[in-house]
Design a protein around this motif. Structure first.
Motif, PDB file in Angstrom:
ATOM      1  N   SER A  51       0.847  -1.199   0.000  1.00  0.00           N
ATOM      2  CA  SER A  51       0.000   0.000   0.000  1.00  0.00           C
ATOM      3  C   SER A  51       0.874   1.238   0.000  1.00  0.00           C
ATOM      4  O   SER A  51       1.882   1.288   0.712  1.00  0.00           O
ATOM      5  N   PHE A  52       0.489   2.205  -0.812  1.00  0.00           N
ATOM      6  CA  PHE A  52       1.252   3.442  -0.890  1.00  0.00           C
ATOM      7  C   PHE A  52       0.410   4.605  -0.369  1.00  0.00           C
ATOM      8  O   PHE A  52      -0.626   4.928  -0.943  1.00  0.00           O
ATOM      9  N   GLY A  53       0.850   5.192   0.744  1.00  0.00           N
ATOM     10  CA  GLY A  53       0.169   6.360   1.301  1.00  0.00           C
ATOM     11  C   GLY A  53       0.983   7.609   1.052  1.00  0.00           C
ATOM     12  O   GLY A  53       1.760   7.677   0.093  1.00  0.00           O
ATOM     13  N   VAL A  54       0.812   8.587   1.923  1.00  0.00           N
ATOM     14  CA  VAL A  54       1.577   9.826   1.804  1.00  0.00           C
ATOM     15  C   VAL A  54       3.064   9.476   1.853  1.00  0.00           C
ATOM     16  O   VAL A  54       3.494   8.722   2.718  1.00  0.00           O
ATOM     17  N   PRO A  55       3.860   9.968   0.901  1.00  0.00           N
ATOM     18  CA  PRO A  55       5.268   9.563   0.849  1.00  0.00           C
ATOM     19  C   PRO A  55       6.080   9.993   2.072  1.00  0.00           C
ATOM     20  O   PRO A  55       5.821  11.041   2.661  1.00  0.00           O
ATOM     21  N   SER A  56       7.036   9.149   2.448  1.00  0.00           N
ATOM     22  CA  SER A  56       7.913   9.430   3.583  1.00  0.00           C
ATOM     23  C   SER A  56       9.014  10.395   3.155  1.00  0.00           C
ATOM     24  O   SER A  56       9.214  10.645   1.958  1.00  0.00           O
ATOM     25  N   TRP A  62      10.463   5.739  -7.773  1.00  0.00           N
ATOM     26  CA  TRP A  62      11.377   4.945  -6.958  1.00  0.00           C
ATOM     27  C   TRP A  62      10.686   4.064  -5.922  1.00  0.00           C
ATOM     28  O   TRP A  62      10.956   2.874  -5.813  1.00  0.00           O
ATOM     29  N   ARG A  63       9.790   4.666  -5.144  1.00  0.00           N
ATOM     30  CA  ARG A  63       9.232   3.881  -4.031  1.00  0.00           C
ATOM     31  C   ARG A  63       8.421   2.677  -4.518  1.00  0.00           C
ATOM     32  O   ARG A  63       8.344   1.653  -3.849  1.00  0.00           O
ATOM     33  N   CYS A  64       7.835   2.793  -5.707  1.00  0.00           N
ATOM     34  CA  CYS A  64       7.060   1.665  -6.233  1.00  0.00           C
ATOM     35  C   CYS A  64       7.981   0.623  -6.871  1.00  0.00           C
ATOM     36  O   CYS A  64       7.761  -0.587  -6.707  1.00  0.00           O
ATOM     37  N   ASN A 104      -1.709  -1.371  -3.856  1.00  0.00           N
ATOM     38  CA  ASN A 104      -2.886  -0.656  -3.376  1.00  0.00           C
ATOM     39  C   ASN A 104      -2.501   0.833  -3.410  1.00  0.00           C
ATOM     40  O   ASN A 104      -1.814   1.314  -2.526  1.00  0.00           O
ATOM     41  N   ARG A 105      -2.884   1.530  -4.479  1.00  0.00           N
ATOM     42  CA  ARG A 105      -2.357   2.826  -4.904  1.00  0.00           C
ATOM     43  C   ARG A 105      -0.951   2.583  -5.464  1.00  0.00           C
ATOM     44  O   ARG A 105      -0.376   1.511  -5.253  1.00  0.00           O
ATOM     45  N   SER A 106      -0.382   3.599  -6.106  1.00  0.00           N
ATOM     46  CA  SER A 106       0.835   3.354  -6.887  1.00  0.00           C
ATOM     47  C   SER A 106       1.398   4.672  -7.377  1.00  0.00           C
ATOM     48  O   SER A 106       1.012   5.735  -6.900  1.00  0.00           O
ATOM     49  N   TYR A 166       0.471   6.081  -9.805  1.00  0.00           N
ATOM     50  CA  TYR A 166      -0.627   6.892 -10.345  1.00  0.00           C
ATOM     51  C   TYR A 166      -1.079   7.990  -9.376  1.00  0.00           C
ATOM     52  O   TYR A 166      -1.674   8.973  -9.804  1.00  0.00           O
ATOM     53  N   GLU A 167      -0.792   7.830  -8.078  1.00  0.00           N
ATOM     54  CA  GLU A 167      -1.132   8.913  -7.142  1.00  0.00           C
ATOM     55  C   GLU A 167      -0.458  10.219  -7.561  1.00  0.00           C
ATOM     56  O   GLU A 167      -0.946  11.307  -7.278  1.00  0.00           O
ATOM     57  N   GLU A 168       0.662  10.085  -8.263  1.00  0.00           N
ATOM     58  CA  GLU A 168       1.436  11.257  -8.682  1.00  0.00           C
ATOM     59  C   GLU A 168       0.755  12.052  -9.788  1.00  0.00           C
ATOM     60  O   GLU A 168       1.152  13.173 -10.080  1.00  0.00           O
ATOM     61  N   VAL A 169      -0.228  11.427 -10.453  1.00  0.00           N
ATOM     62  CA  VAL A 169      -0.998  12.155 -11.463  1.00  0.00           C
ATOM     63  C   VAL A 169      -2.477  12.201 -11.073  1.00  0.00           C
ATOM     64  O   VAL A 169      -3.322  12.573 -11.879  1.00  0.00           O
ATOM     65  N   LEU A 170      -2.765  11.796  -9.830  1.00  0.00           N
ATOM     66  CA  LEU A 170      -4.137  11.869  -9.314  1.00  0.00           C
ATOM     67  C   LEU A 170      -4.136  12.804  -8.095  1.00  0.00           C
ATOM     68  O   LEU A 170      -4.390  13.998  -8.234  1.00  0.00           O
ATOM     69  N   ALA A 171      -3.781  12.259  -6.917  1.00  0.00           N
ATOM     70  CA  ALA A 171      -3.792  13.089  -5.699  1.00  0.00           C
ATOM     71  C   ALA A 171      -2.908  14.329  -5.863  1.00  0.00           C
ATOM     72  O   ALA A 171      -3.302  15.444  -5.492  1.00  0.00           O
ATOM     73  N   VAL A 172      -1.727  14.133  -6.432  1.00  0.00           N
ATOM     74  CA  VAL A 172      -0.797  15.262  -6.536  1.00  0.00           C
ATOM     75  C   VAL A 172      -1.269  16.267  -7.588  1.00  0.00           C
ATOM     76  O   VAL A 172      -1.096  17.472  -7.438  1.00  0.00           O
ATOM     77  N   ARG A 173      -1.931  15.759  -8.606  1.00  0.00           N
ATOM     78  CA  ARG A 173      -2.454  16.674  -9.626  1.00  0.00           C
ATOM     79  C   ARG A 173      -3.616  17.512  -9.071  1.00  0.00           C
ATOM     80  O   ARG A 173      -3.729  18.710  -9.346  1.00  0.00           O
ATOM     81  N   GLN A 204      -0.084  21.410  -4.264  1.00  0.00           N
ATOM     82  CA  GLN A 204       0.782  21.787  -3.131  1.00  0.00           C
ATOM     83  C   GLN A 204       1.616  20.593  -2.646  1.00  0.00           C
ATOM     84  O   GLN A 204       2.636  20.772  -1.996  1.00  0.00           O
ATOM     85  N   PHE A 205       1.195  19.344  -2.983  1.00  0.00           N
ATOM     86  CA  PHE A 205       1.995  18.164  -2.623  1.00  0.00           C
ATOM     87  C   PHE A 205       3.334  18.146  -3.366  1.00  0.00           C
ATOM     88  O   PHE A 205       4.226  17.375  -3.034  1.00  0.00           O
ATOM     89  N   LEU A 206       3.442  18.979  -4.412  1.00  0.00           N
ATOM     90  CA  LEU A 206       4.700  19.016  -5.167  1.00  0.00           C
ATOM     91  C   LEU A 206       5.811  19.685  -4.365  1.00  0.00           C
ATOM     92  O   LEU A 206       6.986  19.372  -4.568  1.00  0.00           O
ATOM     93  N   ALA A 229     -11.052  12.073   8.176  1.00  0.00           N
ATOM     94  CA  ALA A 229     -11.795  13.302   7.903  1.00  0.00           C
ATOM     95  C   ALA A 229     -11.449  13.853   6.516  1.00  0.00           C
ATOM     96  O   ALA A 229     -12.280  14.473   5.855  1.00  0.00           O
ATOM     97  N   ARG A 230     -10.222  13.564   6.072  1.00  0.00           N
ATOM     98  CA  ARG A 230      -9.802  14.064   4.747  1.00  0.00           C
ATOM     99  C   ARG A 230     -10.641  13.460   3.622  1.00  0.00           C
ATOM    100  O   ARG A 230     -10.836  14.073   2.572  1.00  0.00           O
ATOM    101  N   ASP A 231     -11.133  12.225   3.847  1.00  0.00           N
ATOM    102  CA  ASP A 231     -11.920  11.566   2.796  1.00  0.00           C
ATOM    103  C   ASP A 231     -13.183  12.369   2.474  1.00  0.00           C
ATOM    104  O   ASP A 231     -13.612  12.419   1.321  1.00  0.00           O
TER     105      ASP A 231
HETATM  106  P1  AMP Z   1      -5.222   5.274   2.559  1.00  0.00           P
HETATM  107  O1  AMP Z   1      -5.116   4.470   1.293  1.00  0.00           O
HETATM  108  O2  AMP Z   1      -6.610   5.411   3.063  1.00  0.00           O
HETATM  109  O3  AMP Z   1      -4.245   4.816   3.593  1.00  0.00           O
HETATM  110  O4  AMP Z   1      -4.793   6.781   2.191  1.00  0.00           O
HETATM  111  C1  AMP Z   1      -3.564   7.065   1.650  1.00  0.00           C
HETATM  112  C2  AMP Z   1      -3.518   8.527   1.329  1.00  0.00           C
HETATM  113  O5  AMP Z   1      -2.239   8.844   0.815  1.00  0.00           O
HETATM  114  C3  AMP Z   1      -4.522   8.961   0.281  1.00  0.00           C
HETATM  115  O6  AMP Z   1      -5.195  10.111   0.690  1.00  0.00           O
HETATM  116  C4  AMP Z   1      -3.652   9.259  -0.935  1.00  0.00           C
HETATM  117  O7  AMP Z   1      -4.173  10.244  -1.780  1.00  0.00           O
HETATM  118  C5  AMP Z   1      -2.368   9.699  -0.276  1.00  0.00           C
HETATM  119  N1  AMP Z   1      -1.231   9.556  -1.182  1.00  0.00           N
HETATM  120  C6  AMP Z   1      -0.817   8.436  -1.792  1.00  0.00           C
HETATM  121  N2  AMP Z   1       0.248   8.683  -2.577  1.00  0.00           N
HETATM  122  C7  AMP Z   1       0.508   9.997  -2.460  1.00  0.00           C
HETATM  123  C8  AMP Z   1       1.494  10.857  -3.028  1.00  0.00           C
HETATM  124  N3  AMP Z   1       2.404  10.396  -3.868  1.00  0.00           N
HETATM  125  N4  AMP Z   1       1.470  12.148  -2.665  1.00  0.00           N
HETATM  126  C9  AMP Z   1       0.552  12.606  -1.802  1.00  0.00           C
HETATM  127  N5  AMP Z   1      -0.404  11.855  -1.245  1.00  0.00           N
HETATM  128  C10 AMP Z   1      -0.426  10.558  -1.572  1.00  0.00           C
END
Ligand code: AMP
Ligand code: MG
Length: 289
Positions: free
Chosen positions: A94-99, A109-111, A125-127, A129-136, A140-142, A209-211
Motif C-alpha cells: 500500500s502506498f500512502g503519503v510519501p515518507s 522509486w518507491r514503487c 494498493n495505490r501506486s 498513479y497517485e502522482e498524477v491523481l492526488a498530486v495533480r 501543493q503536494f509538489l 476526515a480528509r476523505d
Molecule cells: P489510505 O489508502 O486510506 O491509507 O490513504 C492514503 C492517502 O495517501 C490517500 O489520501 C492518498 O491520496 C495519499 N497519497 C498516496 N500517494 C501519495 C502521493 N504520492 N502524494 C501525496 N499523497 C499521496
C-alpha cells in the motif's frame, strides 16, 4: 508482447475513454448476491491452482495496480480475491503519503522498490498513479518533492504520464504483466460507505476526515483519472474500469481478470530433461531402500 485479458471493462487504447460513460453499477441482469458469491468461490479456487503453476514456472511476474477514490473497496477486494492464495507467492503493497526518504527520490522509486519478482503476484494498493491523481488535484503536494515545475504545469503531468507509460512498457518487456484497475464508485455509494465507517465502531479506524474533504474535489479526480487512463491504457499495460457500487459484483470481475490473465500466461511446471529424470529416479530408489 504479453497477452492481456479481454473484458467489457477494458479501457480502449485509442484515447476515447470517457469517465462519465463508465458505469459505477453492475449492468442490468447481473447475477444475484448468492450466485456472485458462488462464482467468486469458483474463481478463487481456480486462481489458487493457477498460482501454484505460476510460481513453479517462474518466468513471469504479475503486477496488479489498484486505484480508486476512498471507500471504493480496494482493501476488501484485494482481501476477497487473494484469500485462497499461497501468501509466499503474493505480495501486497500500500502506498500512502510519501515518507521523507521517498521524497528524496524520483516519484517512481518507491514503487519500483516493491515490484514483484518472477513467479510472484504483486498487488499495488495505490501506486505511481497517485502522482498524477492526488498530486495533480493537490499541486501543493509538489512542494516537498523539490522538483522544478515547468512554467506550464500541464507539461509536468504529461511528463509523468509518459514516464509511467514507458516504465510499464519496460516492465512488460522484462516479463511482468501489468494490469490496472480503477474501481469506480458512485458519489452516493461513497457517501453511504463513509457514513458506515463513521457509525460502525469496527470500521471507525478507517475513517479519515480528509476523505470527506476530498469529496469536494470529485470532478477534479474524475478528470485526472480520465486523463491518466487515456494516456496509459495500452496493450502492454491495460486499464480496466470496474463498477464498484456492488462489492460482490466488483470482486467477481476482479477475480475473473486475474484468472484470465494467468490462464493467458499459461504457466507450466518446469520440464525435466532425460538426465534429470534419470537422476530423480535413482534418488527415488535410494530413498526407498
Ligand atoms: P489510505 O489508502 O486510506 O491509507 O490513504 C492514503 C492517502 O495517501 C490517500 O489520501 C492518498 O491520496 C495519499 N497519497 C498516496 N500517494 C501519495 C502521493 N504520492 N502524494 C501525496 N499523497 C499521496
Ligand atoms: Mg482511506
Amino acid at each position: 508482447m504479453l497477452p492481456f485479458p479481454d473484458s467489457r471493462w477494458l479501457v480502449p487504447f485509442d484515447d476515447s475513454f470517457r469517465h462519465d460513460r463508465a458505469p459505477t453499477e453492475p449492468p442490468p441482469g447481473s447475477p444475484d448476491e448468492q450466485a456472485l458469491e458462488e462464482e467468486l468461490e469458483r474463481l478463487t479456487e481456480r486462481l489458487e491452482k493457477l498460482q501454484r503453476r505460476f510460481r513453479a514456472d517462474g518466468r513471469r511476474a504479475l503486477l496488479v495496480i489498484v486505484q480508486a477514490l476512498d471507500a471504493a473497496g480496494k482493501d476488501g477486494t484485494i482481501r476477497a480475491v487473494l484469500r485462497g492464495l499461497d501468501p509466499a507467492g503474493c505480495q501486497v503493497t500500500s502506498f500512502g503519503v510519501p515518507s521523507k526518504e521517498e521524497l528524496d527520490h524520483d516519484f517512481l522509486w518507491r514503487c519500483v522498490h516493491h515490484l514483484p519478482p518472477r513467479g510472484v503476484i504483486g498487488v499495488f494498493n495505490r501506486s505511481w498513479y497517485e502522482e498524477v491523481l492526488a498530486v495533480r488535484v493537490h499541486p501543493q503536494f509538489l512542494g516537498p518533492q523539490r522538483i522544478e515545475v515547468p512554467e506550464d504545469p500541464e507539461e509536468l503531468w504529461a511528463w509523468r504520464l509518459q514516464a509511467i507509460r514507458e516504465q510499464e512498457l519496460h516492465l512488460s518487456r522484462s516479463g511482468t504483466l501489468v494490469l490496472k484497475l480503477w474501481l469506480k464508485v458512485g458519489k452516493e455509494e461513497q457517501r453511504k460507505r463513509l457514513l458506515a465507517r463513521l457509525e460502525d465502531p469496527d470500521r471507525n479506524w478507517k475513517f479519515n476526515a480528509r476523505d470527506v474533504e476530498e469529496r469536494k474535489h470529485w470532478d477534479d479526480y474524475h478528470e485526472a483519472f480520465e486523463q491518466a487512463l487515456r494516456a496509459t491504457s495500452r496493450p502492454w499495460a491495460p486499464w480496466y474500469c470496474v463498477p464498484a457500487d456492488d462489492k460482490d459484483y466488483m470482486r467477481v470481475q476482479v477475480a475473473r481478470l486475474l484468472v484470465d490473465a494467468l490462464e493467458l500466461l499459461d504457466p507450466r511446471y518446469p520440464d525435466l530433461d532425460d538426465a534429470e529424470r534419470a537422476e530423480r529416479s535413482a534418488l527415488r530408489k535410494a530413498l526407498r531402500a
